[in-house]
Design a protein around this motif. Structure first.
Motif, PDB file in Angstrom:
ATOM      1  N   LEU A   1      47.331   7.277 -58.785  1.00 41.51           N
ATOM      2  CA  LEU A   1      47.924   6.684 -57.588  1.00 41.51           C
ATOM      3  C   LEU A   1      47.378   5.275 -57.385  1.00 41.51           C
ATOM      4  CD1 LEU A   1      49.587   6.999 -54.953  1.00 41.51           C
ATOM      5  CD2 LEU A   1      47.503   7.884 -53.892  1.00 41.51           C
ATOM      6  N   ALA A   2      48.264   4.355 -57.072  1.00 43.89           N
ATOM      7  CA  ALA A   2      47.842   2.985 -56.774  1.00 43.89           C
ATOM      8  C   ALA A   2      46.909   2.991 -55.565  1.00 43.89           C
ATOM      9  CB  ALA A   2      49.061   2.109 -56.496  1.00 43.89           C
ATOM     10  N   ALA A   3      45.851   2.222 -55.653  1.00 43.72           N
ATOM     11  CA  ALA A   3      44.859   2.155 -54.580  1.00 43.72           C
ATOM     12  C   ALA A   3      45.378   1.315 -53.421  1.00 43.72           C
ATOM     13  CB  ALA A   3      43.561   1.564 -55.113  1.00 43.72           C
ATOM     14  N   GLY A   4      44.821   1.587 -52.245  1.00 45.34           N
ATOM     15  CA  GLY A   4      45.043   0.736 -51.094  1.00 45.34           C
ATOM     16  C   GLY A   4      46.269   1.051 -50.257  1.00 45.34           C
ATOM     17  N   LEU A   5      46.975   2.129 -50.552  1.00 48.81           N
ATOM     18  CA  LEU A   5      48.137   2.477 -49.743  1.00 48.81           C
ATOM     19  C   LEU A   5      47.704   3.202 -48.477  1.00 48.81           C
ATOM     20  CD1 LEU A   5      50.575   3.846 -52.496  1.00 48.81           C
ATOM     21  CD2 LEU A   5      50.529   1.557 -51.486  1.00 48.81           C
ATOM     22  N   SER A   6      48.358   2.895 -47.392  1.00 48.81           N
ATOM     23  CA  SER A   6      48.082   3.596 -46.138  1.00 48.81           C
ATOM     24  C   SER A   6      48.670   5.001 -46.221  1.00 48.81           C
ATOM     25  CB  SER A   6      48.724   2.848 -44.961  1.00 48.81           C
ATOM     26  OG  SER A   6      50.134   2.988 -45.011  1.00 48.81           O
ATOM     27  N   PRO A   7      48.230   5.909 -45.348  1.00 44.02           N
ATOM     28  CA  PRO A   7      48.837   7.248 -45.336  1.00 44.02           C
ATOM     29  C   PRO A   7      50.355   7.201 -45.141  1.00 44.02           C
ATOM     30  CG  PRO A   7      46.802   7.282 -44.094  1.00 44.02           C
ATOM     31  CD  PRO A   7      47.075   5.839 -44.441  1.00 44.02           C
ATOM     32  N   GLN A   8      50.823   6.308 -44.294  1.00 44.37           N
ATOM     33  CA  GLN A   8      52.272   6.183 -44.074  1.00 44.37           C
ATOM     34  C   GLN A   8      52.977   5.728 -45.351  1.00 44.37           C
ATOM     35  OE1 GLN A   8      53.370   3.741 -40.749  1.00 44.37           O
ATOM     36  NE2 GLN A   8      55.541   3.955 -41.128  1.00 44.37           N
ATOM     37  N   GLU A   9      52.389   4.778 -46.049  1.00 42.43           N
ATOM     38  CA  GLU A   9      52.973   4.309 -47.311  1.00 42.43           C
ATOM     39  C   GLU A   9      52.953   5.409 -48.373  1.00 42.43           C
ATOM     40  OE1 GLU A   9      51.979  -0.454 -47.279  1.00 42.43           O
ATOM     41  OE2 GLU A   9      50.336   0.947 -47.687  1.00 42.43           O
ATOM     42  N   ARG A  10      51.873   6.158 -48.423  1.00 39.81           N
ATOM     43  CA  ARG A  10      51.782   7.262 -49.394  1.00 39.81           C
ATOM     44  C   ARG A  10      52.854   8.308 -49.116  1.00 39.81           C
ATOM     45  NH1 ARG A  10      46.105   8.693 -51.426  1.00 39.81           N
ATOM     46  NH2 ARG A  10      46.831  10.778 -50.946  1.00 39.81           N
ATOM     47  N   LEU A  11      53.028   8.674 -47.846  1.00 34.40           N
ATOM     48  CA  LEU A  11      54.021   9.684 -47.495  1.00 34.40           C
ATOM     49  C   LEU A  11      55.436   9.177 -47.774  1.00 34.40           C
ATOM     50  CD1 LEU A  11      53.993  12.571 -46.476  1.00 34.40           C
ATOM     51  CD2 LEU A  11      54.249  11.683 -44.158  1.00 34.40           C
ATOM     52  N   THR A  12      55.684   7.919 -47.486  1.00 36.47           N
ATOM     53  CA  THR A  12      56.991   7.327 -47.775  1.00 36.47           C
ATOM     54  C   THR A  12      57.236   7.292 -49.281  1.00 36.47           C
ATOM     55  OG1 THR A  12      56.877   5.986 -45.767  1.00 36.47           O
ATOM     56  CG2 THR A  12      58.432   5.268 -47.466  1.00 36.47           C
ATOM     57  N   ASN A  13      56.219   6.915 -50.038  1.00 36.07           N
ATOM     58  CA  ASN A  13      56.330   6.904 -51.495  1.00 36.07           C
ATOM     59  C   ASN A  13      56.651   8.308 -52.009  1.00 36.07           C
ATOM     60  OD1 ASN A  13      56.173   6.039 -54.177  1.00 36.07           O
ATOM     61  ND2 ASN A  13      53.954   6.073 -54.224  1.00 36.07           N
ATOM     62  N   ALA A  14      55.984   9.315 -51.463  1.00 38.13           N
ATOM     63  CA  ALA A  14      56.239  10.696 -51.884  1.00 38.13           C
ATOM     64  C   ALA A  14      57.674  11.109 -51.566  1.00 38.13           C
ATOM     65  CB  ALA A  14      55.246  11.645 -51.208  1.00 38.13           C
ATOM     66  N   ALA A  15      58.135  10.820 -50.357  1.00 37.19           N
ATOM     67  CA  ALA A  15      59.486  11.218 -49.948  1.00 37.19           C
ATOM     68  C   ALA A  15      60.550  10.533 -50.795  1.00 37.19           C
ATOM     69  CB  ALA A  15      59.698  10.911 -48.466  1.00 37.19           C
ATOM     70  N   LEU A  16      60.402   9.235 -50.984  1.00 32.83           N
ATOM     71  CA  LEU A  16      61.384   8.500 -51.776  1.00 32.83           C
ATOM     72  C   LEU A  16      61.306   8.882 -53.253  1.00 32.83           C
ATOM     73  CD1 LEU A  16      61.092   4.993 -50.082  1.00 32.83           C
ATOM     74  CD2 LEU A  16      62.861   6.731 -49.738  1.00 32.83           C
ATOM     75  N   GLY A  17      60.094   9.067 -53.740  1.00 32.56           N
ATOM     76  CA  GLY A  17      59.913   9.461 -55.137  1.00 32.56           C
ATOM     77  C   GLY A  17      60.500  10.833 -55.428  1.00 32.56           C
ATOM     78  N   LEU A  18      60.288  11.784 -54.510  1.00 32.19           N
ATOM     79  CA  LEU A  18      60.877  13.116 -54.688  1.00 32.19           C
ATOM     80  C   LEU A  18      62.389  13.027 -54.775  1.00 32.19           C
ATOM     81  CD1 LEU A  18      58.769  15.330 -52.281  1.00 32.19           C
ATOM     82  CD2 LEU A  18      59.145  15.733 -54.716  1.00 32.19           C
ATOM     83  N   ASN A  19      62.970  12.253 -53.892  1.00 33.37           N
ATOM     84  CA  ASN A  19      64.419  12.097 -53.877  1.00 33.37           C
ATOM     85  C   ASN A  19      64.907  11.475 -55.183  1.00 33.37           C
ATOM     86  OD1 ASN A  19      67.118  11.599 -53.262  1.00 33.37           O
ATOM     87  ND2 ASN A  19      66.668  11.007 -51.181  1.00 33.37           N
ATOM     88  N   GLY A  20      64.255  10.419 -55.606  1.00 35.77           N
ATOM     89  CA  GLY A  20      64.664   9.737 -56.834  1.00 35.77           C
ATOM     90  C   GLY A  20      64.535  10.605 -58.067  1.00 35.77           C
ATOM     91  N   GLU A  21      63.412  11.281 -58.197  1.00 34.37           N
ATOM     92  CA  GLU A  21      63.185  12.111 -59.383  1.00 34.37           C
ATOM     93  C   GLU A  21      64.092  13.340 -59.390  1.00 34.37           C
ATOM     94  OE1 GLU A  21      61.684  10.961 -61.870  1.00 34.37           O
ATOM     95  OE2 GLU A  21      60.606   9.312 -60.914  1.00 34.37           O
ATOM     96  N   ALA A  22      64.335  13.927 -58.218  1.00 34.23           N
ATOM     97  CA  ALA A  22      65.277  15.052 -58.150  1.00 34.23           C
ATOM     98  C   ALA A  22      66.671  14.572 -58.551  1.00 34.23           C
ATOM     99  CB  ALA A  22      65.292  15.644 -56.746  1.00 34.23           C
TER     100      ALA A  22
END
Length: 108
Positions: A14-35
Motif C-alpha cells: 500500500l502506498a504510504a501517507g494515505l488518510s483513512p478516508q483516502e484508503r477507504l475510497t481507494n478500496a471502494a473504487l478499486g473493488l468496483n474496478g476489479e470486479a
C-alpha cells in the motif's frame, strides 16, 4: 496462507501517507474496478466467443482480494473475522444449505 496473513502481507504494498478516508475510497473504487474487469472477462467468454481465461480471472480475483484486504485494514477488521461473520450469516440464513424457497422468504 491464511486470510489474516494475506491481509498483513498485502498491506506491505500500500502506498504510504494515505488518510483513512483516502484508503477507504481507494478500496471502494478499486473493488468496483476489479470486479468490472472480472465481469468483462466473463462477458468476453460468454458473448464474444473468447475461451474462458481462468488465469486472467484468478488474477482479477487476487486484485479484488487486495482491495478487500485494504478495506478491512482501514476499518481495523481482520479479513478472517469478515470471513467468519459471513459464514455465520449464511448458516443462519440457510441452515440446511441454499434453497430458492428460503431465499425468497428470508427477512434479512
Amino acid at each position: 496462507m491464511n486470510a489474516d496473513e494475506y491481509q498483513h502481507l498485502a498491506m506491505r504494498t500500500l502506498a504510504a501517507g494515505l488518510s483513512p478516508q483516502e484508503r477507504l475510497t481507494n478500496a471502494a473504487l478499486g473493488l468496483n474496478g476489479e470486479a468490472g474487469e472480472f465481469a468483462d472477462t466473463v462477458k468476453k467468454h460468454l458473448f464474444h466467443g473468447h475461451p474462458l481465461d481462468r488465469e486472467a480471472l484468478m488474477k482479477e480475483l487476487g486484485d479484488v482480494l487486495w482491495y478487500v484486504a485494504l478495506a478491512c485494514d482501514t476499518l481495523d477488521i481482520s479479513l478472517g473475522a469478515v470471513m467468519a461473520a459471513n459464514i455465520e450469516k449464511l448458516r443462519r440464513r440457510y441452515p440446511e444449505g441454499f434453497s430458492s424457497e428460503r431465499s425468497q422468504q428470508r427477512s434479512e
